[in-house]
Design a protein around this motif. Sequence first.
Motif, short mmCIF file in Angstrom:
data_model
loop_
_atom_site.label_atom_id
_atom_site.label_comp_id
_atom_site.label_asym_id
_atom_site.label_seq_id
_atom_site.Cartn_x
_atom_site.Cartn_y
_atom_site.Cartn_z
N PRO A 2 0.16 1.17 -0.01
CA PRO A 2 -1.30 1.09 0.07
C PRO A 2 -1.75 0.11 1.15
CG PRO A 2 -0.51 -0.05 -1.88
CD PRO A 2 0.68 0.64 -1.26
N ARG A 3 -2.89 0.41 1.71
CA ARG A 3 -3.45 -0.46 2.74
C ARG A 3 -4.10 -1.67 2.09
NH1 ARG A 3 -6.33 3.93 6.71
NH2 ARG A 3 -4.39 4.84 7.44
N THR A 5 -6.86 -4.38 1.13
CA THR A 5 -8.31 -4.31 1.01
C THR A 5 -8.95 -5.39 1.87
OG1 THR A 5 -8.35 -5.79 -0.88
CG2 THR A 5 -8.12 -3.42 -1.34
N MET A 55 -5.63 -5.69 -6.87
CA MET A 55 -5.96 -4.43 -6.21
C MET A 55 -6.96 -3.67 -7.07
SD MET A 55 -4.14 -4.04 -3.41
CE MET A 55 -3.91 -2.30 -3.15
N ALA A 58 -6.47 2.21 -9.76
CA ALA A 58 -6.20 3.53 -9.20
C ALA A 58 -7.06 4.59 -9.88
CB ALA A 58 -4.73 3.87 -9.35
N GLN A 61 -10.62 4.58 -8.47
CA GLN A 61 -10.68 5.08 -7.12
C GLN A 61 -10.53 6.60 -7.10
OE1 GLN A 61 -7.52 3.71 -4.61
NE2 GLN A 61 -8.57 4.26 -2.75
#
Length: 98
Positions: A2-3, A5, A55, A58, A61
């Motif tokens: 994952p990128r 944030t 994070m 999920a 999102q």
Amino acid sequence: MPRPTAAQLVYGSCTVIFSTLAMLLLSQTSSGLGIAVVALAALGLGLLVALTVPMPKAGAQSAGTSASPGSTGRSRAQERRETVSAGVEPGQGPTSAT
């Protein structure tokens, strides 16, 4: 993978900058080796802080991205139930005798 944030980038960058300044002022080092050690320690600390920032969930999102543009936030199962229940009224199906 994952990128990161925006929050992770900001927290990590601020940690690197402020910890580098603090360690350089407290250690009062002027040698190249001392500055390199302080810089590496600050980078490690910044990486640690950036990785420990929570994070986003999920599920939240994926629910936000899978919704159609005109939906009101209802799940697909709720939409199906309403569609099916609105389609046929009791006593008006193909088996009813008229």
